[in-house]
Design a protein around this motif. Structure first.
Motif, short mmCIF file in Angstrom:
data_model
loop_
_atom_site.label_atom_id
_atom_site.label_comp_id
_atom_site.label_asym_id
_atom_site.label_seq_id
_atom_site.Cartn_x
_atom_site.Cartn_y
_atom_site.Cartn_z
N LEU A 88 1.48 12.04 -9.82
CA LEU A 88 0.73 13.32 -9.51
C LEU A 88 1.44 14.44 -9.49
N ASN A 89 2.73 14.28 -8.96
CA ASN A 89 3.27 15.49 -8.35
C ASN A 89 4.69 15.74 -9.06
N GLU A 90 5.11 14.80 -9.79
CA GLU A 90 6.44 14.69 -10.42
C GLU A 90 6.50 14.56 -11.76
N THR A 91 7.21 15.37 -12.49
CA THR A 91 7.33 15.36 -13.92
C THR A 91 9.03 15.18 -14.30
N THR A 92 9.21 14.15 -14.95
CA THR A 92 10.88 13.97 -15.17
C THR A 92 11.14 14.43 -16.73
N LEU A 93 12.18 15.27 -16.69
CA LEU A 93 12.47 15.61 -18.20
C LEU A 93 14.02 15.09 -18.34
N ARG A 94 14.13 14.38 -19.48
CA ARG A 94 15.37 14.08 -19.90
C ARG A 94 16.09 14.82 -20.80
N VAL A 141 1.07 -1.03 -0.06
CA VAL A 141 0.00 0.04 -0.13
C VAL A 141 0.88 1.37 0.01
N THR A 142 1.96 1.14 0.80
CA THR A 142 2.94 2.60 0.95
C THR A 142 3.63 2.72 -0.49
N ASP A 143 3.99 1.53 -1.02
CA ASP A 143 4.71 1.59 -2.41
C ASP A 143 3.60 2.27 -3.55
N MET A 144 2.41 1.50 -3.51
CA MET A 144 1.42 2.16 -4.48
C MET A 144 0.96 3.75 -4.06
N ALA A 145 1.04 4.07 -2.84
CA ALA A 145 0.57 5.54 -2.60
C ALA A 145 1.99 6.36 -3.02
N ASP A 146 3.09 5.98 -2.86
CA ASP A 146 4.28 6.88 -3.24
C ASP A 146 4.42 6.81 -4.88
N GLU A 147 4.13 5.73 -5.35
CA GLU A 147 3.85 5.96 -6.95
C GLU A 147 2.76 6.75 -7.43
N LEU A 152 -4.27 23.27 -3.97
CA LEU A 152 -4.71 22.29 -2.64
C LEU A 152 -3.87 20.90 -2.86
N LEU A 153 -3.25 20.49 -3.94
CA LEU A 153 -2.47 19.39 -4.10
C LEU A 153 -1.13 19.61 -3.20
N GLY A 154 -0.77 20.87 -3.18
CA GLY A 154 0.55 21.31 -2.57
C GLY A 154 1.74 21.41 -3.87
N SER A 155 2.85 21.61 -3.52
CA SER A 155 3.70 21.67 -4.52
C SER A 155 4.13 20.55 -5.50
N ARG A 156 4.68 20.93 -6.45
CA ARG A 156 4.93 19.79 -7.36
C ARG A 156 6.61 19.73 -7.94
N ARG A 157 6.83 18.70 -8.50
CA ARG A 157 8.39 18.74 -8.76
C ARG A 157 8.58 18.56 -10.09
N VAL A 158 9.60 19.13 -10.70
CA VAL A 158 10.17 19.01 -12.07
C VAL A 158 11.46 18.41 -11.77
N ARG A 159 12.02 17.19 -12.23
CA ARG A 159 13.13 16.63 -12.46
C ARG A 159 13.86 16.66 -13.71
N LEU A 160 15.08 17.03 -13.58
CA LEU A 160 15.99 17.11 -14.70
C LEU A 160 17.14 16.28 -14.96
N ASP A 161 16.76 15.08 -15.43
CA ASP A 161 18.01 14.23 -15.72
C ASP A 161 18.93 14.49 -16.90
N LEU A 162 19.92 15.17 -16.35
CA LEU A 162 21.07 15.43 -17.43
C LEU A 162 21.93 14.43 -17.82
N THR A 199 16.26 18.35 -9.12
CA THR A 199 14.76 18.43 -8.79
C THR A 199 14.36 19.82 -8.47
N LEU A 200 13.47 20.51 -9.11
CA LEU A 200 13.00 21.96 -8.97
C LEU A 200 11.49 21.74 -8.28
N GLU A 201 11.52 22.31 -7.11
CA GLU A 201 10.21 22.20 -6.29
C GLU A 201 9.51 23.53 -6.70
N LEU A 202 8.29 23.41 -7.23
CA LEU A 202 7.35 24.61 -7.64
C LEU A 202 5.94 24.53 -6.94
#
Length: 469
Positions: A30-36, A19-25, A138-148, A127-130
């Protein structure tokens, strides 16, 4: 009874973990975008410094410094607040770690020097926190992760090889070698090839001899004439695996299938092995995952080296751009993730401010392709680390810089920068060429806390990241 209790506890613990893993995923989705973002460049274009500047300036921006004003303005227009930027730990990745802090120490040391060139794949993640705006807040901040991803620019030259066979590559390469300026260093190799019988039984000593002669002329073409269209790229930058038998080939004339066991058959099989290795171990696993690509080009170095070097660089970037365009439209990328490609003329600080628009115009004209989509491709002139200042000397605009090994600033004026590529025979090519000496990095904080001085990094990053932010 105790056994049943233990089984029950294990089942309960496993269910909690699931359940914890499913919640984390779910939270990540919902909150993280990854750009490569893949960053490369033709030889000596300043790629390592570009990545170092990108990391240092984003981290400084996350600490509230105004290092990237165009990116800050973009976030403000979108009603987004940057709450912080963090550099992710290296973790368990198999690739080399791009250590930006180490590169900054090179630049800021008691004897400042430019970091060593890239020799293999390396990566780092930010990781940029926005903040969110509107109902989504209401969902709180979101994250944009930049993989360089950092990789040798020479390897990029092998991208067009994926669509060629040995005969096609040999014919195109030999034609180039017979024309100036390559002909000036290709004589011994061409004489060697002319004396061979491609249908003779393969002789390993002959194959190795041809490979060595071909490698030598590639090195001379690079070092003497500043040429960049030099294939295969891994011949000049083999990476940590070094030289291997599949690389012991060279261009050899001939059409159609080669007789089994012949010299041409051996070289063709090695060409295919090399091409397939680059596809399987580099292009397929990495290019298929890129969301953004930055390609740096030393346009000024090519221009100052003369018409041969300039036209060669122009050909190289055109072939690379065409390969990107073709592959972004093909099934090779599946549902292509490559959304934006930025072609960058580096070292814009080497010319005075009044000439930088001409440099950018020249680069755009070099890169122009029919039907190019300016929403997904851009051409810009920037300096990832500015090491000069603008000034006027004897009534003329100049840049002031400190040559490596010296202590005092001196004025430099690179001469006329054309806004479009001069055609062959143009009087521009008969003028003496100017070469700006290697300049010392500027004085910077060894910790890089205030970022690095630059020209145009902010506008480039704002364009690259606009749709994700």
């Amino acid at each position: 009874m105790s056994g049943l209790l233990r089984i029950g506890e294990e089942l309960s613990s496993g269910a909690v973990r699931l359940v914890t893993d499913m919640a984390d995923e779910a939270e990540r989705l919902l909150n993280e975008t990854t750009l490569r973002i893949a960053i490369t460049g033709l030889s000596r274009s300043g790629k390592t410094v570009f990545i170092t500047s990108l990391i240092a300036n984003l981290l400084a921006m996350g600490r509230g410094r105004q290092t990237l004003p165009a990116l800050s303005a973009l976030l403000e227009r979108q009603g987004t607040v940057l709450r912080g930027v963090r550099l992710e730990p290296a973790g368990t990745q198999a690739l080399d770690w791009f250590d930006a802090a180490d590169k900054i120490r090179d630049l800021a040391g008691a004897q400042p020097h430019w970091p060593p060139r890239t020799s293999d794949l390396a990566s780092a993640s930010l990781t940029l926190e926005l903040s969110r705006s509107g109902p989504m807040r209401l969902l709180g901040s979101r994250r944009v992760r930049l993989d360089l991803l950092d990789y040798p620019g020479e390897w990029l030259l092998d991208l067009p090889l994926l669509d060629q066979d040995f005969s096609q590559w040999s014919a195109a390469t030999l034609a180039l070698l017979r024309a100036e300026p390559r002909a000036a260093v290709a004589g011994e190799f061409l004489d060697f090839v002319a004396a061979l019988d491609p249908t003779a039984v393969a002789d390993e000593a002959v194959a190795r001899r041809g490979y060595r002669l071909y490698l030598t002329l590639l090195e001379q073409a690079r070092d003497r004439f500043g040429l960049r269209w030099l294939q295969p790229g891994r011949f000049l930058r083999p990476g940590p695996r070094g030289e291997s038998p599949m690389m012991w080939f060279f261009p050899l004339p001939g059409d159609g299938p080669a007789p089994s066991g012949s010299l041409r058959d051996l070289l063709a099989r090695r060409f295919v092995a090399y091409r397939d290795d680059m596809r399987q171990n580099f292009f397929d696993p990495w290019f298929a995952r890129f969301d953004r690509q930055v390609v740096l080009v030393d346009v000024l170095g090519a221009l100052w080296a003369g018409q041969g070097a300039f036209e060669d660089t122009r050909h190289a970037v055109a072939q690379i751009a065409a390969a990107y365009d073709a592959r972004s439209r093909s099934r090779w990328l599946g549902l292509s993730t490559l959304k934006r490609v930025g072609f960058v003329a580096s070292k814009a600080d080497h010319v005075p401010a009044a000439q930088r628009p001409a440099l950018e115009s020249l680069f755009s004209a070099m890169m122009a392709m029919p039907g190019e989509d300016r929403r997904t491709t851009t051409h810009r002139a920037i300096a990832a680390l500015r090491c000069t200042e603008d000034a006027v000397h004897d009534g003329l605009p100049v840049v002031l810089g400190v040559p490596l090994g010296e202590e005092r600033r001196r004025p430099f004026r690179p001469g006329h920068i054309p806004s479009a590529p001069p055609p062959p025979g143009d009087p521009f090519w008969s003028r003496p060429f100017f070469e700006l000496p290697a300049l010392r990095p500027p004085l910077i904080d060894p910790d890089g806390r205030d970022g690095l001085p630059h020209l145009g990094m902010d506008t480039l990053l704002a364009w690259l990241l606009e749709d994700a932010l």
